[in-house]
Write an enzyme that holds these catalytic residues in place. Structure first.
Site, PDB file in Angstrom:
ATOM      1  N   ARG A 137     -28.175 -36.112  35.866  1.00 58.28           N
ATOM      2  CA  ARG A 137     -29.239 -35.102  35.681  1.00 58.28           C
ATOM      3  C   ARG A 137     -30.624 -35.723  35.857  1.00 58.28           C
ATOM      4  O   ARG A 137     -31.543 -35.089  36.382  1.00 58.28           O
ATOM      5  CB  ARG A 137     -29.117 -34.447  34.308  1.00 58.28           C
ATOM      6  CG  ARG A 137     -27.901 -33.518  34.199  1.00 58.28           C
ATOM      7  CD  ARG A 137     -27.710 -33.129  32.749  1.00 58.28           C
ATOM      8  NE  ARG A 137     -26.636 -32.176  32.538  1.00 58.28           N
ATOM      9  CZ  ARG A 137     -25.911 -32.128  31.426  1.00 58.28           C
ATOM     10  NH1 ARG A 137     -26.127 -32.991  30.441  1.00 58.28           N
ATOM     11  NH2 ARG A 137     -24.964 -31.226  31.283  1.00 58.28           N
ATOM     12  N   PHE A 144     -31.149 -17.812  26.340  1.00 62.60           N
ATOM     13  CA  PHE A 144     -30.843 -18.189  27.716  1.00 62.60           C
ATOM     14  C   PHE A 144     -29.424 -17.813  28.152  1.00 62.60           C
ATOM     15  O   PHE A 144     -29.005 -18.160  29.253  1.00 62.60           O
ATOM     16  CB  PHE A 144     -31.071 -19.692  27.910  1.00 62.60           C
ATOM     17  CG  PHE A 144     -30.301 -20.570  26.941  1.00 62.60           C
ATOM     18  CD1 PHE A 144     -28.989 -20.945  27.209  1.00 62.60           C
ATOM     19  CD2 PHE A 144     -30.896 -21.015  25.773  1.00 62.60           C
ATOM     20  CE1 PHE A 144     -28.282 -21.750  26.328  1.00 62.60           C
ATOM     21  CE2 PHE A 144     -30.188 -21.829  24.884  1.00 62.60           C
ATOM     22  CZ  PHE A 144     -28.881 -22.194  25.164  1.00 62.60           C
ATOM     23  N   ASN A 187     -29.082 -27.578  35.726  1.00 62.21           N
ATOM     24  CA  ASN A 187     -28.996 -29.012  35.402  1.00 62.21           C
ATOM     25  C   ASN A 187     -27.778 -29.712  36.007  1.00 62.21           C
ATOM     26  O   ASN A 187     -27.226 -30.633  35.423  1.00 62.21           O
ATOM     27  CB  ASN A 187     -29.114 -29.236  33.887  1.00 62.21           C
ATOM     28  CG  ASN A 187     -27.951 -28.666  33.127  1.00 62.21           C
ATOM     29  OD1 ASN A 187     -27.141 -27.927  33.694  1.00 62.21           O
ATOM     30  ND2 ASN A 187     -27.837 -28.997  31.853  1.00 62.21           N
ATOM     31  N   LYS A 193     -22.215 -27.802  39.067  1.00 61.55           N
ATOM     32  CA  LYS A 193     -22.719 -26.428  39.002  1.00 61.55           C
ATOM     33  C   LYS A 193     -23.215 -25.939  40.365  1.00 61.55           C
ATOM     34  O   LYS A 193     -23.408 -26.746  41.301  1.00 61.55           O
ATOM     35  CB  LYS A 193     -23.850 -26.362  37.974  1.00 61.55           C
ATOM     36  CG  LYS A 193     -23.382 -26.648  36.541  1.00 61.55           C
ATOM     37  CD  LYS A 193     -24.520 -26.410  35.554  1.00 61.55           C
ATOM     38  CE  LYS A 193     -24.075 -26.666  34.133  1.00 61.55           C
ATOM     39  NZ  LYS A 193     -25.148 -26.357  33.151  1.00 61.55           N
ATOM     40  N   THR A 224     -29.236 -32.978  28.481  1.00 59.94           N
ATOM     41  CA  THR A 224     -29.144 -31.613  29.028  1.00 59.94           C
ATOM     42  C   THR A 224     -30.389 -31.249  29.824  1.00 59.94           C
ATOM     43  O   THR A 224     -30.293 -30.641  30.899  1.00 59.94           O
ATOM     44  CB  THR A 224     -28.959 -30.603  27.867  1.00 59.94           C
ATOM     45  OG1 THR A 224     -27.808 -30.993  27.126  1.00 59.94           O
ATOM     46  CG2 THR A 224     -28.783 -29.192  28.377  1.00 59.94           C
ATOM     47  N   ARG A 254     -20.596 -38.180  29.479  1.00 62.33           N
ATOM     48  CA  ARG A 254     -21.848 -37.621  28.943  1.00 62.33           C
ATOM     49  C   ARG A 254     -23.006 -38.586  29.137  1.00 62.33           C
ATOM     50  O   ARG A 254     -24.126 -38.181  29.411  1.00 62.33           O
ATOM     51  CB  ARG A 254     -21.666 -37.201  27.483  1.00 62.33           C
ATOM     52  CG  ARG A 254     -20.731 -35.998  27.366  1.00 62.33           C
ATOM     53  CD  ARG A 254     -20.519 -35.545  25.961  1.00 62.33           C
ATOM     54  NE  ARG A 254     -21.677 -34.850  25.424  1.00 62.33           N
ATOM     55  CZ  ARG A 254     -22.027 -33.606  25.739  1.00 62.33           C
ATOM     56  NH1 ARG A 254     -21.330 -32.923  26.620  1.00 62.33           N
ATOM     57  NH2 ARG A 254     -23.061 -33.035  25.174  1.00 62.33           N
ATOM     58  N   HIS A 290     -21.919 -29.850  34.233  1.00 59.04           N
ATOM     59  CA  HIS A 290     -21.497 -29.600  32.851  1.00 59.04           C
ATOM     60  C   HIS A 290     -20.356 -30.547  32.530  1.00 59.04           C
ATOM     61  O   HIS A 290     -19.499 -30.787  33.377  1.00 59.04           O
ATOM     62  CB  HIS A 290     -21.008 -28.152  32.695  1.00 59.04           C
ATOM     63  CG  HIS A 290     -20.263 -27.936  31.414  1.00 59.04           C
ATOM     64  ND1 HIS A 290     -20.906 -27.700  30.220  1.00 59.04           N
ATOM     65  CD2 HIS A 290     -18.939 -27.977  31.131  1.00 59.04           C
ATOM     66  CE1 HIS A 290     -19.999 -27.597  29.255  1.00 59.04           C
ATOM     67  NE2 HIS A 290     -18.798 -27.762  29.788  1.00 59.04           N
ATOM     68  N   TYR A 334     -18.969 -20.089  27.904  1.00 58.36           N
ATOM     69  CA  TYR A 334     -20.237 -20.238  27.191  1.00 58.36           C
ATOM     70  C   TYR A 334     -20.304 -19.377  25.924  1.00 58.36           C
ATOM     71  O   TYR A 334     -21.403 -19.053  25.470  1.00 58.36           O
ATOM     72  CB  TYR A 334     -21.394 -19.885  28.127  1.00 58.36           C
ATOM     73  CG  TYR A 334     -21.718 -20.988  29.129  1.00 58.36           C
ATOM     74  CD1 TYR A 334     -21.836 -22.317  28.730  1.00 58.36           C
ATOM     75  CD2 TYR A 334     -21.936 -20.698  30.474  1.00 58.36           C
ATOM     76  CE1 TYR A 334     -22.139 -23.331  29.635  1.00 58.36           C
ATOM     77  CE2 TYR A 334     -22.252 -21.704  31.392  1.00 58.36           C
ATOM     78  CZ  TYR A 334     -22.354 -23.014  30.956  1.00 58.36           C
ATOM     79  OH  TYR A 334     -22.666 -24.011  31.855  1.00 58.36           O
ATOM     80  N   GLU A 356     -11.555 -25.772  28.066  1.00 59.39           N
ATOM     81  CA  GLU A 356     -12.200 -25.545  29.363  1.00 59.39           C
ATOM     82  C   GLU A 356     -11.230 -25.799  30.520  1.00 59.39           C
ATOM     83  O   GLU A 356     -11.221 -25.055  31.505  1.00 59.39           O
ATOM     84  CB  GLU A 356     -13.460 -26.415  29.474  1.00 59.39           C
ATOM     85  CG  GLU A 356     -14.538 -25.923  28.514  1.00 59.39           C
ATOM     86  CD  GLU A 356     -15.720 -26.867  28.343  1.00 59.39           C
ATOM     87  OE1 GLU A 356     -15.777 -27.913  29.021  1.00 59.39           O
ATOM     88  OE2 GLU A 356     -16.593 -26.551  27.512  1.00 59.39           O
TER      89      GLU A 356
HETATM   90  P1  CMP Z   1     -24.216 -27.073  29.893  1.00 59.58           P
HETATM   91  O1  CMP Z   1     -23.751 -28.463  29.692  1.00 59.58           O
HETATM   92  O2  CMP Z   1     -23.592 -26.297  30.998  1.00 59.58           O
HETATM   93  O3  CMP Z   1     -24.002 -26.273  28.534  1.00 59.58           O
HETATM   94  C1  CMP Z   1     -24.797 -25.185  28.158  1.00 59.58           C
HETATM   95  C2  CMP Z   1     -25.924 -24.972  29.103  1.00 59.58           C
HETATM   96  O4  CMP Z   1     -26.947 -24.129  28.638  1.00 59.58           O
HETATM   97  C3  CMP Z   1     -26.608 -26.274  29.382  1.00 59.58           C
HETATM   98  O5  CMP Z   1     -25.788 -27.092  30.152  1.00 59.58           O
HETATM   99  C4  CMP Z   1     -27.888 -25.797  30.040  1.00 59.58           C
HETATM  100  O6  CMP Z   1     -27.708 -25.548  31.414  1.00 59.58           O
HETATM  101  C5  CMP Z   1     -28.111 -24.475  29.322  1.00 59.58           C
HETATM  102  N1  CMP Z   1     -29.176 -24.556  28.341  1.00 59.58           N
HETATM  103  C6  CMP Z   1     -29.159 -25.219  27.179  1.00 59.58           C
HETATM  104  N2  CMP Z   1     -30.323 -25.045  26.519  1.00 59.58           N
HETATM  105  C7  CMP Z   1     -31.090 -24.253  27.311  1.00 59.58           C
HETATM  106  C8  CMP Z   1     -32.387 -23.718  27.201  1.00 59.58           C
HETATM  107  N3  CMP Z   1     -33.134 -23.957  26.127  1.00 59.58           N
HETATM  108  N4  CMP Z   1     -32.855 -22.951  28.210  1.00 59.58           N
HETATM  109  C9  CMP Z   1     -32.071 -22.699  29.288  1.00 59.58           C
HETATM  110  N5  CMP Z   1     -30.820 -23.175  29.447  1.00 59.58           N
HETATM  111  C10 CMP Z   1     -30.338 -23.933  28.467  1.00 59.58           C
END
Ligand code: CMP
Length: 137
Positions: A96, A51, A106, A3, A85, A79, A109, A43, A120
């Site tokens: 992470r 969010f 984070n 990211k 996450t 993963r 992805h 997304y 994707e």
């Molecule tokens: P990602 O694996 O890119 O998939 C969805 C993304 O949403 C996740 O990583 C986080 O970056 C983001 N995300 C998930 N939950 C939250 C949250 N509660 N607040 C902010 N960002 C979130």
């Protein structure tokens, strides 16, 4: 996908290196700007969540490093390598856990299933950007 926060912080090489050292096979990779349209498709499952807007803004805020890795159990293993996450909950030793601080920045992805990987990959790569070659483990 590495990211924008991790690209900014010069972590591309470090992260690619972890997957290389694990033994997975890289068949596609590129530094790219994600369009808003791509981000919204990517997304779409989060549309309507609190969010969502922040997520789309962030992923389009700078270049990402998109990658396609192949290997036995690559989705589940990736993963594990990425960690939870929320970087605060991710174990030390995971990507992470080692490099992230907050959920909305984070670092990386990863697709969560074969179906989402197919979706994707098609969203970010042309077929001719995915290479077919022999790799001895
Ligand atoms: P990602 O694996 O890119 O998939 C969805 C993304 O949403 C996740 O990583 C986080 O970056 C983001 N995300 C998930 N939950 C939250 C949250 N509660 N607040 C902010 N960002 C979130």
């Amino acid at each position: 996908m590495i990211k924008p926060d991790a690209v900014q912080r010069n972590l591309v090489g470090e992260i690619v290196s972890r997957f290389e050292k694990k033994g997975f096979k890289l068949i596609g990779a590129k530094l790219m700007h994600i369009t808003e349209q791509q981000a919204e498709k990517h997304y779409s499952e989060h549309k309507g969540k609190s969010f969502y807007n922040q997520l789309v803004d962030f992923i389009t805020s700078g270049p990402v490093f998109a990658m396609v890795w192949e290997g036995k159990e690559v989705i589940a293993t990736a993963r594990k390598m990425m960690g939870k996450t929320n970087p605060q909950e991710a174990d030390t030793g995971t990507i992470r856990g080692d490099y992230g601080v907050v959920t909305h920045r984070n670092i990386i992805h990863g697709s969560d299933s074969e179906e989402s990987a197919q979706r994707e990959i098609a969203l970010f790569f042309h077929e001719n950007e995915l290479l077919d070659y022999k790799k001895d483990v």
